[in-house]
Design a protein around this motif. Structure first.
Motif, PDB file in Angstrom:
ATOM      1  N   UNK A 213       0.827  -1.211   0.000  1.00 50.26           N
ATOM      2  CA  UNK A 213       0.000   0.000   0.000  1.00 50.26           C
ATOM      3  C   UNK A 213       0.857   1.256   0.000  1.00 50.26           C
ATOM      4  N   UNK A 214       2.041   1.176   0.583  1.00 56.01           N
ATOM      5  CA  UNK A 214       2.962   2.310   0.612  1.00 56.01           C
ATOM      6  C   UNK A 214       4.370   1.775   0.815  1.00 56.01           C
ATOM      7  N   UNK A 215       5.359   2.566   0.366  1.00 54.22           N
ATOM      8  CA  UNK A 215       6.761   2.156   0.407  1.00 54.22           C
ATOM      9  C   UNK A 215       7.620   3.344   0.820  1.00 54.22           C
ATOM     10  N   UNK A 216       8.699   3.046   1.543  1.00 52.81           N
ATOM     11  CA  UNK A 216       9.633   4.098   1.945  1.00 52.81           C
ATOM     12  C   UNK A 216      11.067   3.578   1.868  1.00 52.81           C
ATOM     13  N   UNK A 217      12.015   4.488   1.675  1.00 52.87           N
ATOM     14  CA  UNK A 217      13.418   4.235   1.961  1.00 52.87           C
ATOM     15  C   UNK A 217      13.753   5.023   3.223  1.00 52.87           C
ATOM     16  N   UNK A 218      14.375   4.349   4.177  1.00 59.08           N
ATOM     17  CA  UNK A 218      14.649   4.931   5.482  1.00 59.08           C
ATOM     18  C   UNK A 218      16.151   5.066   5.710  1.00 59.08           C
ATOM     19  N   UNK A 219      16.569   6.205   6.246  1.00 57.27           N
ATOM     20  CA  UNK A 219      17.970   6.411   6.598  1.00 57.27           C
ATOM     21  C   UNK A 219      18.043   7.407   7.745  1.00 57.27           C
ATOM     22  N   UNK A 220      19.207   7.490   8.368  1.00 55.69           N
ATOM     23  CA  UNK A 220      19.328   8.247   9.614  1.00 55.69           C
ATOM     24  C   UNK A 220      19.237   9.750   9.437  1.00 55.69           C
ATOM     25  N   UNK A 221      19.567  10.286   8.279  1.00 57.52           N
ATOM     26  CA  UNK A 221      19.563  11.726   8.082  1.00 57.52           C
ATOM     27  C   UNK A 221      18.355  12.166   7.257  1.00 57.52           C
ATOM     28  N   UNK A 222      18.074  11.471   6.162  1.00 62.14           N
ATOM     29  CA  UNK A 222      16.887  11.802   5.349  1.00 62.14           C
ATOM     30  C   UNK A 222      15.613  11.336   6.038  1.00 62.14           C
ATOM     31  N   UNK A 223      15.716  10.332   6.901  1.00 64.50           N
ATOM     32  CA  UNK A 223      14.593   9.722   7.600  1.00 64.50           C
ATOM     33  C   UNK A 223      13.696   8.962   6.630  1.00 64.50           C
ATOM     34  N   UNK A 224      12.385   9.177   6.651  1.00 65.99           N
ATOM     35  CA  UNK A 224      11.470   8.379   5.838  1.00 65.99           C
ATOM     36  C   UNK A 224      11.133   9.123   4.548  1.00 65.99           C
ATOM     37  N   UNK A 225      11.613   8.586   3.430  1.00 67.67           N
ATOM     38  CA  UNK A 225      11.319   9.162   2.116  1.00 67.67           C
ATOM     39  C   UNK A 225      10.330   8.242   1.404  1.00 67.67           C
TER      40      UNK A 225
END
Length: 292
Positions: A251-263
């Motif tokens: 239903x939804x997708x994200x790429x997660x990282x420590x500085x950009x957070x949830x994109x």
């Protein structure tokens, strides 16, 4: 106040006494020897963590992962207390910025000395508002290894956060050549892995999913925090072995990282995807406020 802050660790490895754990250094001063194996061979590990108003985020999780990565490279055990002190001190000097980051680098040092090198570099973060709100376009790239190779090929250091990031950076450049913002790796036998600098998060109904770390991918600190947030919202969470079909079913997708957070991912290989702006906003608010 300085835009960039640098602290060099006096004795970054455990078991060596030092008069002080670190010293602040002018970031424009040369402090790294050209024979350092981190520079000549990428023989080292690193961590990057977000900073909110002068407070480093998820310090415990990042220091634990730094130690795991160091062990995989057979580096001396990092002195956790020294790294923690330097990290907190550098982050505090970024207090005048709403968002920043600190990068911890730990190398094998100058060849033949047996003395590792360590430093913590802090800086204000770029503005990631567009990625967090409008979303990002992603392309799927083959990493070139089967999904079960980590156990059979430990010398490839899959799952360690090493300084050897040339392939990761090349993947991002390839994504941009294809008109996208970022990439998502799949194994050569067709299983979802991770981004070059991020973890994949999927939502399917009332479930949050991410690829299993048994696939030789990095255990994401931001992904773990997203799971904690999801469970607090009544969602279930799980690590799974997933194929690219899971992208279409999500239903939804994200790429997660420590500085950009949830994109949120708004397109994959040119195919538009819907994003959950409301959940993304709440998740990012949580991530920006997180502490240990």
């Amino acid at each position: 106040m300085p835009e960039t802050v640098l602290a060099v660790l006096t004795a970054p490895d455990a078991g060596r006494e030092a008069p002080e754990p670190f010293r602040f250094v002018d970031p424009d001063t040369a402090v790294l020897q050209v024979r350092d194996l981190g520079a000549t061979r990428g023989d080292g590990v690193f961590e990057t963590m977000g900073v909110g108003s002068g407070r480093a985020q998820a310090v415990d999780a990042h220091l634990a992962r730094l130690a795991r990565s160091a062990a995989m490279l057979e580096l001396p055990e990092p002195d956790e207390a020294a790294w923690r002190a330097a990290t907190i001190a550098v982050a505090e000097r970024l207090a005048h910025h709403a968002e920043g980051f600190v990068k911890l680098v730990y190398t094998r040092g100058v060849e033949g000395t047996g003395r590792p090198t360590g430093w913590v570099l802090g800086s204000p973060s770029p503005d990631h508002t567009a990625a967090r709100t409008a979303g990002i376009d992603v392309v799927v790239l083959d990493r070139g290894l089967p999904h079960d190779s980590a156990g059979e090929l430990p010398w490839l250091l899959q799952g360690a956060k090493t300084l050897s990031y040339a392939v990761n950076m090349a993947a991002i450049r390839e994504a941009k050549r294809r008109g996208a913002d970022d990439a998502l790796f799949v194994s050569s036998d067709g299983f979802l892995l991770e981004g070059p600098t991020s973890s994949l998060l999927l939502q399917r109904g009332d479930r949050l999913l991410t690829p299993s770390t048994s696939l030789g991918i990095l255990a994401g600190t931001t992904q773990a925090e997203a799971f904690r947030f999801g469970r607090a919202q009544g969602l279930t969470t799980s690590y799974e072995v997933l194929t690219p079909d899971a992208l279409a079913d999500a239903d939804a997708l994200w790429l997660l990282s420590s500085v950009r957070n949830a994109a949120p991912i708004k397109a994959i290989d040119g195919v538009a995807r819907s994003i959950d702006a409301e959940f993304t906003s709440r998740l990012n608010a949580h991530l920006l406020a997180r502490r240990d």
